[in-house]
Design a protein around this motif. Structure first.
Motif, short mmCIF file in Angstrom:
data_model
loop_
_atom_site.label_atom_id
_atom_site.label_comp_id
_atom_site.label_asym_id
_atom_site.label_seq_id
_atom_site.Cartn_x
_atom_site.Cartn_y
_atom_site.Cartn_z
N THR A 76 38.34 41.53 39.40
CA THR A 76 38.26 43.31 39.44
C THR A 76 36.74 43.85 40.11
O THR A 76 37.19 44.66 40.49
CB THR A 76 38.28 43.61 38.14
N TYR A 97 36.79 43.71 43.50
CA TYR A 97 37.91 44.79 44.09
C TYR A 97 37.10 45.83 44.59
O TYR A 97 36.83 46.63 45.16
CB TYR A 97 39.23 45.14 43.47
N ALA A 98 36.12 46.29 42.98
CA ALA A 98 34.55 47.04 43.49
C ALA A 98 34.12 46.90 44.16
O ALA A 98 33.75 47.80 44.90
CB ALA A 98 34.12 47.14 41.73
N THR A 148 35.45 47.66 47.45
CA THR A 148 36.00 48.96 47.75
C THR A 148 34.67 50.01 48.28
O THR A 148 34.51 50.52 49.18
CB THR A 148 36.11 49.85 46.36
#
Length: 75
Positions: free
Chosen positions: A33, A36-37, A40
């Motif tokens: 996660t 992904y952050a 992004t």
């Protein structure tokens, strides 16, 4: 459960070291996660920078001239 694993290993003749390697590889596959952050945020920053560059008057004029020239060549 352990009995099934041993049967599976015997049936497919998979060594314990290969099974351990497979388990390690599968647990480390993909992004977490946090990754992904970060990905992004980096993508959004790049999109913002690209938008700023493309929407500047100099680049807009250059793109407009390029499209006009291509349309004149096409017919």
């Amino acid at each position: 459960m352990e009995h099934r694993l041993l049967e599976w290993m015997y049936r497919f003749r998979v060594s314990t070291s290969k099974l351990a390697t497979l388990a390690r590889t599968r647990s480390e596959a993909g992004m977490s996660t946090a990754e992904y952050a970060v990905g992004t945020i980096a993508a959004c920053a790049f999109a913002g920078l690209l938008f700023k560059i493309v929407s500047s008057p100099d680049v807009r004029k250059m793109l407009s001239d390029l499209i006009s020239r291509a349309l004149k060549l096409a017919g």
